[in-house]
Design a protein around this motif. Sequence first.
Motif, mmCIF file in Angstrom:
data_model
loop_
_atom_site.group_PDB
_atom_site.id
_atom_site.type_symbol
_atom_site.label_atom_id
_atom_site.label_comp_id
_atom_site.label_asym_id
_atom_site.label_seq_id
_atom_site.Cartn_x
_atom_site.Cartn_y
_atom_site.Cartn_z
ATOM 1 N N LEU A 49 -2.055 -6.216 -4.801
ATOM 2 C CA LEU A 49 -2.184 -7.613 -4.334
ATOM 3 C C LEU A 49 -2.103 -8.543 -5.839
ATOM 4 O O LEU A 49 -1.835 -9.800 -5.993
ATOM 5 N N ASN A 50 -2.935 -7.925 -6.958
ATOM 6 C CA ASN A 50 -3.430 -8.621 -7.983
ATOM 7 C C ASN A 50 -2.380 -8.317 -9.489
ATOM 8 O O ASN A 50 -2.450 -9.035 -10.255
ATOM 9 N N ILE B 199 3.852 -1.755 -8.755
ATOM 10 C CA ILE B 199 2.849 -1.546 -7.994
ATOM 11 C C ILE B 199 2.779 -1.638 -6.480
ATOM 12 O O ILE B 199 2.487 -0.710 -5.674
ATOM 13 N N ALA B 200 3.358 -2.992 -6.047
ATOM 14 C CA ALA B 200 3.335 -3.280 -4.791
ATOM 15 C C ALA B 200 4.237 -2.317 -3.757
ATOM 16 O O ALA B 200 3.992 -1.902 -2.818
ATOM 17 N N LYS B 201 5.268 -2.032 -4.676
ATOM 18 C CA LYS B 201 6.363 -0.948 -4.145
ATOM 19 C C LYS B 201 5.604 0.490 -3.690
ATOM 20 O O LYS B 201 5.752 1.250 -2.673
ATOM 21 N N GLU B 202 5.166 1.101 -4.837
ATOM 22 C CA GLU B 202 4.490 2.153 -5.011
ATOM 23 C C GLU B 202 3.272 2.260 -3.791
ATOM 24 O O GLU B 202 3.177 3.218 -3.126
ATOM 25 N N TYR B 203 2.656 1.189 -3.604
ATOM 26 C CA TYR B 203 1.416 1.192 -2.681
ATOM 27 C C TYR B 203 2.069 1.109 -1.345
ATOM 28 O O TYR B 203 1.504 1.886 -0.193
ATOM 29 N N PHE C 76 -13.248 -4.907 -7.746
ATOM 30 C CA PHE C 76 -12.037 -4.498 -8.391
ATOM 31 C C PHE C 76 -11.151 -5.673 -8.875
ATOM 32 O O PHE C 76 -9.976 -5.454 -9.701
ATOM 33 N N ALA C 77 -11.584 -6.862 -8.587
ATOM 34 C CA ALA C 77 -10.695 -7.851 -9.214
ATOM 35 C C ALA C 77 -11.241 -8.554 -10.351
ATOM 36 O O ALA C 77 -10.860 -9.665 -10.779
#
Length: 192
Positions: free
Chosen positions: A37-38, A47-51, A97-98
Amino acid sequence: MTIPPIGLDGVRVTPNRGLSRDEQIWHFRSALNVAALNCQGPVWGQIAKEYNKFIVIHKVLLSKTSKAVDREYVKRNPKQNGLRIRDTKLTDLYNYFALPPVRAQYCDMSLRKLTEANQVPKEALAEYAMGGLTDIDTLFVNFYDAYVKYRGDLADWNMKYAPKPVYAPSNNIMAPPVTAPPAAAAKPLQSG
């Protein structure tokens, strides 16, 4: 900023300490979700694709883990809404985590962990996640330790080298005037 305290074992008590096996797996997934998300832009856009790949590859374990954590919270919090308590703790975890000062290191680490986790055999993800959570949490612990050291060093420097005020400012900006209690009315002396 709330700094996690040091535990009796000398290690900071973060939201990722003292967890069950299932909670560790879920916190690892949560860390990766926050990163998805961040962590944006050309460097971390992957990262979003891997997540998304991660939650598809490991959906069976993640689903079982989520249900197990729900049961733990309900059991741990009898006569309370355990699922509501879990939601509140997860919100706190996501906020943990943010933390902006750790973002670059965290995003770099999350990308590495996601890439590796997507190559881990399904039956080995639980063990990988527990170690991965420790690696990610260490980034935050190191930041807090460095920040506390910085504050102490700054206080020491200020005591030794900072200019001293010419006068000591008063905490009382305007004190009310001090008045004597009213004197008792004098009675005239009567003669005789």
